[in-house]
Design an enzyme around this catalytic site. Structure first.
Site, mmCIF file in Angstrom:
data_model
loop_
_atom_site.group_PDB
_atom_site.id
_atom_site.type_symbol
_atom_site.label_atom_id
_atom_site.label_comp_id
_atom_site.label_asym_id
_atom_site.label_seq_id
_atom_site.Cartn_x
_atom_site.Cartn_y
_atom_site.Cartn_z
ATOM 1 C CD GLU A 116 -2.813 -1.232 0.050
ATOM 2 O OE1 GLU A 116 -2.967 -0.196 -0.628
ATOM 3 O OE2 GLU A 116 -3.367 -2.305 -0.226
ATOM 4 C CB CYS A 148 -0.869 7.171 1.227
ATOM 5 S SG CYS A 148 -2.325 6.288 1.854
#
Length: 485
Positions: free
Chosen positions: A226, A260
């Site tokens: 991720e 993110c």
């Protein structure tokens, strides 16, 4: 000269190996845990978050210097409890054997069966990052534990107070052969990534992910990565700019952009750039009348990150960008106790600017003008595929064109970030933004082995015998029926 460091790493790896083997042995000894045990594990995690919410807020605040207790409660505590409860409430259904069709169908008519069974992989390694240190440890556990696995966790060295707290929390409620937390610096992280896990989840920077994946490859460990990237916002002509600006800036200022999924740059119609700037200015003023001593506005986590973000601003200025600081009270940030940077727009950004090349991970937002929607789509597609894409507007045909013509890990329409909060949607990246996906049912599937099982007929029937030597007319008729358009 490298001998002491190498010896230290080898000793660390040996200690980690002992824990890993203990967990693997426990998994083999106990077998796949029944649903009651999985629910118990999930409930223990929920209880840890509820019982330690004050300590979590303090530890995260200490690590960041300034971070809102309410924001931590929202993102790290409540944001972790939600996935755990979702898994707890659905795991019984997820574990059910999945029936599949037999091939040829005739076998099914006579009693043969095909099915998929969901089997725990065993021990899952979790390398969690510093930006949401609690959420990105606990939320993956919803999938890891509901799938029946044990876990070894390596939290970030950039949030030492939170990492130490996590270690103490899990030790209270879990045996080390169920969940173990390992703290330490980069050398421990490197040793951790090289362990022969049954699956490894890494959340962090793309540059580090390359090393993690390389280490995992030595043991052929499957990985879920991720990562991040430059997630674009596309403003359509006719979009409600006031609403769009408020939502974009809410996403950009949450955790001071250290997310993110934070919007990384805006593509706006050329005639709307000035209006977007003023709407963004007003939105920031509503949320943060002051910034410098405001506990709701987060500091950068470490000096090197602060310096990196400041360097982006200096580089943009030097290359002709127009820097617009959204500082409602006009405060002086040259002298401050913590590492705060006001929300800052960068207008007329060019591709040679560092801020347009690197993932920002801070409260800067370049705003780039476009003339045609095709130009905006082309701009996105010339770059690495991002973790997320955000589109604002009312033109349904354009929305579908943008979603179909671009590839991103996920997308949110008329907002930012919110797709990650949908427990029934997979969350993951694509290309440099990551591989694999988890959350909800997809998390259970990601951390499970999908075992294919076929139950053959107990006795042979004519068509089965015809497929064996000596070959005759029976197999020729069968093949003639198969080999055709």
């Amino acid at each position: 000269m490298n001998a002491p460091a190498n010896l230290g790493q080898e000793a660390a790896k040996a200690g980690l190996e002992i824990i890993l083997q203990r967990q693997k042995a426990a998994h083999l000894r106990d077998g796949a845990p029944p649903v009651e045990r999985r629910i118990d594990w999930l409930n223990r995690c929920i209880a840890l978050l509820v019982d330690h919410q004050a300590e979590i807020a303090k530890a995260v605040g200490d690590d960041f210097g300034v971070r809102s207790k309410d924001a931590t409660a929202l993102t790290d505590v409540a944001g972790s409890i939600g996935p755990l409860k979702h898994a707890r409430d659905h795991v019984h259904k997820w574990m059910k054997t999945e029936k599949r069709r037999t091939t040829p169908a005739l076998l099914g008519l006579f009693g043969a069966k095909a099915e998929v069974r969901w089997q725990p992989k065993g021990v899952v390694g979790v390398i969690s990052p510093w930006n949401f240190p609690v959420n990105l440890t606990f939320a993956p556990l919803a999938g890891v534990l509901s799938a029946g696995n044990r876990a070894m966790i390596k939290p970030s060295e950039y949030t030492p107070a939170t990492s130490d707290l996590l270690k103490a929390m899990f030790a209270k409620s879990f045996d080390e052969d169920e969940i173990a937390v390992i703290t330490g610096g980069p050398e421990i992280g490197q040793a951790f990534a090289g362990l022969a896990f049954d699956h490894l989840l890494f959340t962090g920077a793309t540059s580090v992910a390359k090393h993690v994946m390389r280490a995992a490859a030595e043991n052929l460990v499957p990985v879920t990565l991720e990562l991040g990237g430059k997630s674009p916002v596309i403003l359509s002509r006719g979009a409600d700019l006031e609403t769009a600006a408020a939502r974009v800036m809410a996403g950009k200022t949450l955790n001071a952009g250290q997310i993110c999924l934070a919007p990384d740059y805006v593509l706006a119609p050329a005639e709307d750039v000035d209006r977007f700037v003023e709407a963004a200015r007003a939105a920031v003023a509503r949320s943060f009348p002051t910034l410098k001593d405001n506990p709701d506005y987060t500091a950068l986590v470490a000096q090197r990150h602060y310096d990196r973000v400041k360097d982006y601003v200096d580089d943009a200025k030097a290359k002709g960008g127009k820097v617009v600081e959204l500082n409602p009270a006009g405060e002086d940030f040259s002298q401050q106790q913590h590492r705060k940077i006001p929300p800052t727009l960068i207008l007329k950004p060019t591709d040679d600017m560092a801020v347009m090349q690197d993932e920002i991970f801070g409260p800067l937002l370049p705003v780039k003008a476009y003339d045609r929607i095709e130009d905006a789509i082309d701009y996105v597609n010339r770059r690495d595929r991002p973790l997320a894409l955000y589109w604002f507007g009312t033109d349904e045909a354009e929305r579908e064109r943008v979603l179909a013509a671009t590839t991103s890990g996920g997308a949110t329409v008329n907002d930012v970030i919110f797709h990650v909060a949908q427990e029934d949607l997979p969350f993951g990246g694509v290309g440099p933004a990551g591989m694999g996906a988890y959350h909800g049912h997809d998390g259970f599937r990601e951390f499970s082995h999908r075992k294919a099982v076929f139950h053959q007929l107990k006795k042979d029937i004519g068509p089965m015998l015809a497929l064996r030597p000596p070959y005759g007319e029976g197999i020729r008729k069968y093949l003639a029926g198969q080999i055709k358009r």
